[in-house]
Scaffold this active site. Sequence first.
Site, mmCIF file in Angstrom:
data_model
loop_
_atom_site.group_PDB
_atom_site.id
_atom_site.type_symbol
_atom_site.label_atom_id
_atom_site.label_comp_id
_atom_site.label_asym_id
_atom_site.label_seq_id
_atom_site.Cartn_x
_atom_site.Cartn_y
_atom_site.Cartn_z
ATOM 1 N N GLY A 126 26.543 93.611 -37.089
ATOM 2 C CA GLY A 126 27.630 93.778 -38.032
ATOM 3 C C GLY A 126 28.966 93.479 -37.379
ATOM 4 O O GLY A 126 29.078 93.360 -36.149
ATOM 5 N N CYS A 127 30.001 93.360 -38.202
ATOM 6 C CA CYS A 127 31.318 92.973 -37.692
ATOM 7 C C CYS A 127 31.986 94.104 -36.900
ATOM 8 O O CYS A 127 32.428 93.893 -35.765
ATOM 9 C CB CYS A 127 32.206 92.506 -38.832
ATOM 10 N N TYR A 128 32.035 95.309 -37.479
ATOM 11 C CA TYR A 128 32.593 96.439 -36.726
ATOM 12 C C TYR A 128 31.816 96.693 -35.433
ATOM 13 O O TYR A 128 32.421 96.913 -34.369
ATOM 14 C CB TYR A 128 32.580 97.708 -37.574
ATOM 15 N N THR A 158 30.157 94.567 -33.562
ATOM 16 C CA THR A 158 30.441 93.524 -32.571
ATOM 17 C C THR A 158 31.720 93.839 -31.816
ATOM 18 O O THR A 158 31.751 93.830 -30.568
ATOM 19 C CB THR A 158 30.548 92.155 -33.255
#
Length: 346
Positions: free
Chosen positions: A150-152, A154
Amino acid sequence: MIKAGIIGSTGYAGQQLAWFLYKHPNVNVEFYASHNYADIAYNDIYNNYYSYIEDKCVNMETAISKLSEIDVLFIAMPHGKSFKITEKALSLGVKVIDLGADFRLKSKEEYQQWYGLKHESVNLLSKAVYGLTELNREAIKKCNLLANPGCYPTATILALTPLLKNNLIDITSIIVDAKSGVSGAGRSANIGSLFTECNESIKAYAVSSHRHTPEIEQELSNASSLGDVKICFTPHLVPMNRGILSTCYSSLKKEITAEELISLYKDFYKDDYFVKILDGLPETRWVKGSNLCHIGIKVDTRTNRVIVISAIDNLIKGAAGQAVQNMNIMFGLDETTSLDIIAMAP
């Protein structure tokens, strides 16, 4: 040439995948699958591809019928939608890169607790490789099922892992304050992401309950030799299209200067092209449109805390760019292929 297919090609992450794969010298995209836009030309959905990608989107049934024609399948769909298509693709010898959450958590119980669904492919959980490239590169080289982070997670895991690997912080003290652009909410209609709802405002959401929390804790625990890591994680929505800024606080276990930590981080990521350790502080505008992660480090000697700040583009390093980076590794290519792009200013 690598033959690829994209399911969920018309969401924001899917579109970003199409952008990178179109310019990739070693890839041909065989189909763009979409639930909402079947039989519509891709460049009619996104006019930036006018005269470039003229293929019509196909429906899911057609995509499944074409699986035997591809080498790698990218799935950019909401959680709970990847199980059957992943099993089918793997049975045909197709590598799968899932940009959703269905194979990120190793515990079926945690998946059910945080996502509210029973996991339908439990047999694949042990085979899935968590695709945070800089930390799992060797496993990624050999995998057939990749769970794209996921972005958060990463931004946060890259920020904190060097501290945990070197046993420098109290693992019970971690607080993460993260902010994301509106594209992180996806392309579907949602009142909370309408312009007039989020412009000129900033808000916290999913406080103490965001679904990326167990993913972050799982990977930080893997980095720590001292047991399970629990964090206090609060995400915020800010009125910009792209970007994540993750500010991570923790208590130091010994005296160390910011300069020493910057040196430690630079050494830790010395072989990682896309992670840049700054002498100053990162801003989302300097990574927007790139696959870069910028990290800055400060030490508050008064409170004996370290503050690590990381910035990424949520749709690129936090989604499609990292997926292509992982594909490059899985197929023995230079991992920077098609991704070596500097953020555009202003």
